[in-house]
Scaffold this active site. Structure first.
Site, PDB file in Angstrom:
ATOM      1  N   HIS A  12      93.595 -31.091  94.431  1.00  0.00           N
ATOM      2  CA  HIS A  12      92.207 -31.156  94.892  1.00  0.00           C
ATOM      3  C   HIS A  12      92.207 -31.410  96.392  1.00  0.00           C
ATOM      4  O   HIS A  12      92.940 -32.279  96.875  1.00  0.00           O
ATOM      5  CB  HIS A  12      91.499 -32.293  94.149  1.00  0.00           C
ATOM      6  CG  HIS A  12      90.013 -32.300  94.331  1.00  0.00           C
ATOM      7  ND1 HIS A  12      89.420 -32.534  95.542  1.00  0.00           N
ATOM      8  CD2 HIS A  12      89.014 -32.092  93.455  1.00  0.00           C
ATOM      9  CE1 HIS A  12      88.104 -32.482  95.395  1.00  0.00           C
ATOM     10  NE2 HIS A  12      87.826 -32.212  94.144  1.00  0.00           N
TER      11      HIS A  12
ATOM     12  N   LEU B 109      89.451 -39.414  94.405  1.00  0.00           N
ATOM     13  CA  LEU B 109      88.699 -38.237  94.839  1.00  0.00           C
ATOM     14  C   LEU B 109      87.422 -38.553  95.571  1.00  0.00           C
ATOM     15  O   LEU B 109      86.706 -39.487  95.233  1.00  0.00           O
ATOM     16  CB  LEU B 109      88.269 -37.418  93.623  1.00  0.00           C
ATOM     17  CG  LEU B 109      89.253 -36.478  92.986  1.00  0.00           C
ATOM     18  CD1 LEU B 109      88.475 -35.499  92.139  1.00  0.00           C
ATOM     19  CD2 LEU B 109      90.099 -35.762  94.001  1.00  0.00           C
TER      20      LEU B 109
ATOM     21  N   GLU C 239      83.932 -32.783  95.074  1.00  0.00           N
ATOM     22  CA  GLU C 239      83.482 -31.533  95.658  1.00  0.00           C
ATOM     23  C   GLU C 239      81.947 -31.484  95.726  1.00  0.00           C
ATOM     24  O   GLU C 239      81.370 -30.702  96.481  1.00  0.00           O
ATOM     25  CB  GLU C 239      84.002 -30.405  94.766  1.00  0.00           C
ATOM     26  CG  GLU C 239      83.976 -29.037  95.349  1.00  0.00           C
ATOM     27  CD  GLU C 239      84.747 -28.067  94.447  1.00  0.00           C
ATOM     28  OE1 GLU C 239      85.912 -28.335  94.128  1.00  0.00           O
ATOM     29  OE2 GLU C 239      84.160 -27.061  94.066  1.00  0.00           O
TER      30      GLU C 239
ATOM     31  N   PHE D 280      78.613 -25.886  93.752  1.00  0.00           N
ATOM     32  CA  PHE D 280      79.994 -26.342  93.625  1.00  0.00           C
ATOM     33  C   PHE D 280      80.910 -25.211  94.038  1.00  0.00           C
ATOM     34  O   PHE D 280      80.521 -24.041  94.008  1.00  0.00           O
ATOM     35  CB  PHE D 280      80.273 -26.759  92.176  1.00  0.00           C
ATOM     36  CG  PHE D 280      80.708 -28.190  92.068  1.00  0.00           C
ATOM     37  CD1 PHE D 280      79.781 -29.210  92.062  1.00  0.00           C
ATOM     38  CD2 PHE D 280      82.050 -28.513  91.977  1.00  0.00           C
ATOM     39  CE1 PHE D 280      80.188 -30.529  91.982  1.00  0.00           C
ATOM     40  CE2 PHE D 280      82.467 -29.826  91.888  1.00  0.00           C
ATOM     41  CZ  PHE D 280      81.536 -30.841  91.884  1.00  0.00           C
TER      42      PHE D 280
ATOM     43  N   GLN E  44      96.775 -27.963  89.914  1.00  0.00           N
ATOM     44  CA  GLN E  44      95.776 -27.997  90.989  1.00  0.00           C
ATOM     45  C   GLN E  44      95.892 -29.244  91.875  1.00  0.00           C
ATOM     46  O   GLN E  44      95.983 -30.361  91.368  1.00  0.00           O
ATOM     47  CB  GLN E  44      94.373 -27.969  90.387  1.00  0.00           C
ATOM     48  CG  GLN E  44      93.265 -28.043  91.431  1.00  0.00           C
ATOM     49  CD  GLN E  44      91.917 -27.668  90.850  1.00  0.00           C
ATOM     50  OE1 GLN E  44      91.239 -28.488  90.265  1.00  0.00           O
ATOM     51  NE2 GLN E  44      91.545 -26.414  90.986  1.00  0.00           N
TER      52      GLN E  44
ATOM     53  N   ARG F  65      89.311 -24.455  95.115  1.00  0.00           N
ATOM     54  CA  ARG F  65      90.139 -25.580  95.556  1.00  0.00           C
ATOM     55  C   ARG F  65      91.525 -25.179  96.040  1.00  0.00           C
ATOM     56  O   ARG F  65      92.047 -25.784  96.974  1.00  0.00           O
ATOM     57  CB  ARG F  65      90.286 -26.573  94.396  1.00  0.00           C
ATOM     58  CG  ARG F  65      88.993 -27.274  94.112  1.00  0.00           C
ATOM     59  CD  ARG F  65      89.091 -28.122  92.884  1.00  0.00           C
ATOM     60  NE  ARG F  65      87.816 -28.817  92.662  1.00  0.00           N
ATOM     61  CZ  ARG F  65      87.547 -29.560  91.604  1.00  0.00           C
ATOM     62  NH1 ARG F  65      88.447 -29.706  90.652  1.00  0.00           N
ATOM     63  NH2 ARG F  65      86.375 -30.155  91.485  1.00  0.00           N
TER      64      ARG F  65
ATOM     65  N   HIS G 226      95.769 -33.211  90.907  1.00  0.00           N
ATOM     66  CA  HIS G 226      94.498 -33.402  90.220  1.00  0.00           C
ATOM     67  C   HIS G 226      94.430 -32.878  88.794  1.00  0.00           C
ATOM     68  O   HIS G 226      93.959 -33.568  87.897  1.00  0.00           O
ATOM     69  CB  HIS G 226      93.400 -32.741  91.063  1.00  0.00           C
ATOM     70  CG  HIS G 226      92.014 -32.949  90.530  1.00  0.00           C
ATOM     71  ND1 HIS G 226      91.518 -34.202  90.248  1.00  0.00           N
ATOM     72  CD2 HIS G 226      91.028 -32.074  90.207  1.00  0.00           C
ATOM     73  CE1 HIS G 226      90.270 -34.078  89.794  1.00  0.00           C
ATOM     74  NE2 HIS G 226      89.957 -32.802  89.738  1.00  0.00           N
TER      75      HIS G 226
ATOM     76  N   ARG H 209      91.564 -23.749  88.567  1.00  0.00           N
ATOM     77  CA  ARG H 209      90.308 -24.091  87.915  1.00  0.00           C
ATOM     78  C   ARG H 209      89.197 -24.295  88.949  1.00  0.00           C
ATOM     79  O   ARG H 209      89.431 -24.899  89.994  1.00  0.00           O
ATOM     80  CB  ARG H 209      90.480 -25.373  87.100  1.00  0.00           C
ATOM     81  CG  ARG H 209      89.189 -25.885  86.517  1.00  0.00           C
ATOM     82  CD  ARG H 209      89.412 -27.066  85.608  1.00  0.00           C
ATOM     83  NE  ARG H 209      89.804 -28.276  86.277  1.00  0.00           N
ATOM     84  CZ  ARG H 209      88.989 -29.042  87.011  1.00  0.00           C
ATOM     85  NH1 ARG H 209      87.726 -28.681  87.229  1.00  0.00           N
ATOM     86  NH2 ARG H 209      89.438 -30.148  87.573  1.00  0.00           N
TER      87      ARG H 209
END
Lengths: 578, 235
Positions: free
Chosen positions: A236, A246, A249, A114, A234, A280, A346, A388
């Protein structure tokens, strides 16, 4: 009605339910404005990080390092240590409670790559994300709800919480609207946990559910509790173009790549080591940069996510839901065509400030607010800092939801009920009755839509003094207009028009705190990128924003709190390269 | 595209019985049916009432009867319904208001089948082991989002509201065939009673309705066979 419980938990997502599991001896009420299984935790796709080392060597300290660096050093490092250490045990707890993780060949929990998660302090990607296909959040939510049934937890479904009750500096309950009947109820408690999630609906293109309206943050803010680091929001990188849903990821974790309009895989140009698996904030900025430089697709404001080379079988096994989204909402077949994507609102790194036991702290001296707890996206511990990492939201839920529950279990044995303030439901009743009797002819839908457009245009991946000033003007105008909102539905029974209007009030508060924090922070760090201040400034800005609601309309007071660093040269702030 | 939306409405605070309301909306072909409902609520009639949350088919809030079939409003695109669409609350559930139905009994029946992992051994310090094949055995049922579309499409439920219903059986299946679970016998005992699996008439409406593509009827058949042959190992 009047209810009395040792603990009232507001929100039934991962954090709220994980906390409820720690309180078998207490009387506990869980209030949710939906049904528990509708909570937005269920939309999380990719996985939950923990250094189990099932696939390759891994250590919690590597996870901690990635979290701190990923957060652009605005992370409170002792909290990041707890996150990374306790993730391991928390993931085993989920497995023991029945979560159906994907498995390795030898029957252990499978793990995959990730963004931003690396081996040996940044060397190369590591397999750390424990997952259940691309519906890990769904499985956490289902598993925790199933365990709540087993433990006979008392739920109040479709109750919208409107106020936090405080007496003499101590939390003593909440007031909620029962959506089905329109009745207002008072819940008296020794401890209150807010686990109400984020406020992604402040933007037009968002991955967030309609329910993500910033309820808990706003309720606390109105009661004089600050909101921390709200400018750290954030985006994304891979939301479905225009829809916002989404594409996890996890797709890039499995090898998918970003493609620009010229047919180039562009991430390797920006981040040679981690490429498409950079954090991100960076990937979203690279996408915006490609579009600005004319390398979007057909001159439009989107690029492509390419999973074709993974092959039909791997896609079906490991990414079934997200490929279904692409087919359903875009009519694109990801096995043969790359999928149009754009950055999408996000996740709130900021929120209600807490300590490592999820106790709410109300100033720069970390003064706790007795009886009031917050965990999950609504809270700011701060483990995510300015950005994050993927999979760390689910880690946050289970680690700090669990710590909240354990701390409350102890707290309620040492504390008596604080008496309720006089007329405890007065404030909440006035909110509802004002909307019922208003004849101001203003539309909540119009205000919400104007807010979302403005946030997308002016408070997005890139900001500047002028864009933020513009946004502030707009939001203040919308706040004034909000007072004149009039409803068509005058009934009490299941009045969702009333619910939407109340939620809009929450959302405007969150937007206000976000813009004020962003305007003041004259540097670029993590998700907060200022075109007019493009560099990080550790001398002046290695500190958390605390935004307090003033007594007059539009009045916001900002204060600041030091970031907690540990005494280890490895963790000292340095330039972020991947 | 311009679409005529026929919606069955009922607000017991003001109406004595349900009625049909019609609305015209201008939408894009790739808009979701949920978007069209929002257009009505936000620009024409704020009293229209329905549930929704995630808007992409994972939370299960907006199951309703669309042109005679149970679907999630957020997974149906306007280009697929054409210029006229009929929307009703799901059958088999008491109506609270407009498209909002009472889900309480549905969740009570779900709880009845003990939808949680039951174990009697001590927990290991790390994870329990499970082979990929064992994990795959119960994969389908783990996708369930408890939207109620299957249960509300089932003629056996329309005829007998006390029946446990397909969603509960799917969730029982998810644990009965989980190699880590030790509660299969308890659940099979519950499901072999009068209102258990045997009221299923294999009509397949449930499988058609499932927005998660769970082969619901097939899973119910597997539970029936497990009861008859007392075997929960393999299909």
């Amino acid at each position: 009605m009047y209810y009395k419980f040792d603990v009232v938990i507001v929100g039934s997502g991962g954090a709220g339910l994980m906390a409820a599991m720690q309180l078998p001896q207490a009387s506990v009420a869980v209030l949710t404005k939906l049904y528990p299984t509708r909570s937005h935790t269920g939309a999380a796709q990719g996985g939950v990080a923990a250094a189990l080392g099932n696939r390759e060597e891994d250590h919690w300290k590597w996870h901690m390092y990635d979290t701190v660096k990923g957060g652009d050093y605005l992370v409170d490092q002792p909290a990041a240590e707890i996150l990374a250490r306790e993730a391991i045990d928390a993931v085993y707890e989920l497995e023991h409670r029945g979560l159906p993780f994907n498995r390795t060949e030898d029957g252990r929990i499978d793990q995959r790559r990730f963004g931003g998660h690396t081996r040996n302090f940044g060397e190369a990607p590591v397999r750390r994300s424990c997952y259940a296909a691309d519906r890990t959040g769904h499985m956490i939510l289902q598993t925790m709800y199933q365990n709540a049934i087993k433990n006979q937890v008392r739920f109040f479904n479709e109750y919208l919480v409107l106020d936090l009750l405080i007496n003499d500096g101590q939390a003593c309950g909440v007031v909620a609207l029962e959506i089905r009947t329109g009745e207002i109820h008072t819940f008296h408690a020794k401890a209150v946990l807010f686990a109400t999630g984020g406020y992604g609906r402040a933007w037009r293109v968002t991955s967030n559910a309609f329910a993500c309206m910033g309820d808990g943050m706003s309720i606390a803010y109105r009661r004089g509790i600050p909101l921390e680091d709200m400018e750290m929001y954030q985006f994304h990188p891979t939301g479905i173009y225009k829809v916002g849903v989404l594409l996890s990821e996890a797709a890039r974790g499995e090898g998918a790549k970003l493609l620009n309009g010229k047919g180039q895989y562009f991430m390797e140009r920006y981040m040679p080591t981690l490429k498409d698996l950079a954090p991100r904030d960076i990937v979203s900025r690279c996408i915006v940069q490609e579009i600005k430089e004319g390398r979007g697709v057909d001159g439009e404001d989107y690029v492509l996510l390419d999973v074709r080379h993974l092959g039909a079988q791997k896609i079906a096994e490991k990414l079934p839901d997200i490929t279904d989204f692409a087919r359903n909402y875009l009519g694109v077949e990801p096995i043969t065509e790359p999928v149009p994507i754009q950055p999408t609102a996000h996740y709130a790194m900021g929120g209600i400030p807490t300590d490592i036991d999820a106790r709410v702290v109300i100033d720069k001296h970390w003064t706790p607010f007795p009886g009031f707890y917050a965990a999950g996206e609504v809270a700011c511990v701060s483990v995510h800092g300015a950005n994050r990492l993927g999979t760390n939201s689910l880690v946050d839920l289970i680690v700090f939801g669990r710590r909240a529950g354990k701390h409350m279990a102890k707290f309620i044995t040492e504390t008596n009920y604080a008496p309720l303030p006089s007329e405890p439901d007065g404030f909440a009743r006035e909110l509802v009755e004002h909307l019922s009797r208003s004849t101001g002819r203003e539309s909540a839908a119009r205000i919400r839509s104007a807010l979302q457009n403005e946030m997308d245009d002016k408070v997005f991946v890139e900001r500047s003094e002028s864009s933020l000033r513009h946004a502030l003007d707009t939001i203040e105008g919308l706040q004034d207009a909000y007072k004149k909102v009039e409803l068509q539905d005058k009934g009490k029974l299941f009045n969702t028009e009333m619910v939407e209007a109340l939620e809009l009030g929450f959302l405007l508060d969150c937007a206000e705190a976000t813009i004020h924090g962003a305007l003041a922070r004259t540097e670029s760090r993590g998700a907060h990128y200022r075109l007019d201040y493009p560099r990080r400034d550790d001398v002046n800005w290695l500190k958390h924003t605390l935004a307090y609601k003033g007594t007059k309309a539009h009045d916001v007071r900002l204060d600041y709190k030091d970031v907690i660093l540990i005494n280890d040269p490895l963790f000292q702030p340095k330039e972020r390269k991947y | 595209m311009n679409v005529l939306m026929r919606i069955k409405r009922y607000n017991p605070e003001v109406n004595t019985k349900p009625y049909w309301a019609e609305y015209r909306v201008e939408v894009e072909p790739i808009d979701r049916l949920l978007d069209a409902l929002n257009v009505i609520k936000w620009t024409q009639d704020g009293t229209l009432t329905y549930r929704r949350s995630c808007a992409h088919g994972v939370c299960g809030s907006d199951a309703m009867r669309i042109n005679g079939r149970n679907r999630l409003a957020c997974k149906v695109l306007m280009r697929d319904v054409g210029n006229k669409v009929t929307i009703e609350p799901m059958l088999g559930f008491p109506v609270i208001k407009d498209l909002v139905v009472d889900m309480e009994q549905f969740f009570e029946k779900y709880k009845l089948v003990k939808p949680y992992l039951i174990t009697y051994d001590n927990e290991p310090t790390t994870e329990r082991l499970q082979s990929q094949r064992q994990r795959a055995r119960f994969d389908e049922g783990t996708k369930c989002i408890l939207c109620g579309a299957c249960t509300g499409s089932c003629p056996s439920i329309w005829g007998n509201p006390d029946w446990v219903g397909p969603a509960s059986i799917v969730n029982a299946h998810r644990f009965i065939f989980d190699s880590r679970d030790q509660g299969a016998a308890e659940r099979l005992a519950i499901l072999s009673q009068r209102d258990g699996v045997w009221r299923c008439r294999t009509i397949f409406n449930c499988a058609d309705a499932c927005p998660r593509n769970i082969p619901v009827t097939d899973l119910i058949e597997q539970v029936k066979r497990a009861i008859v042959y007392n075997d929960t190992e393999e299909v």
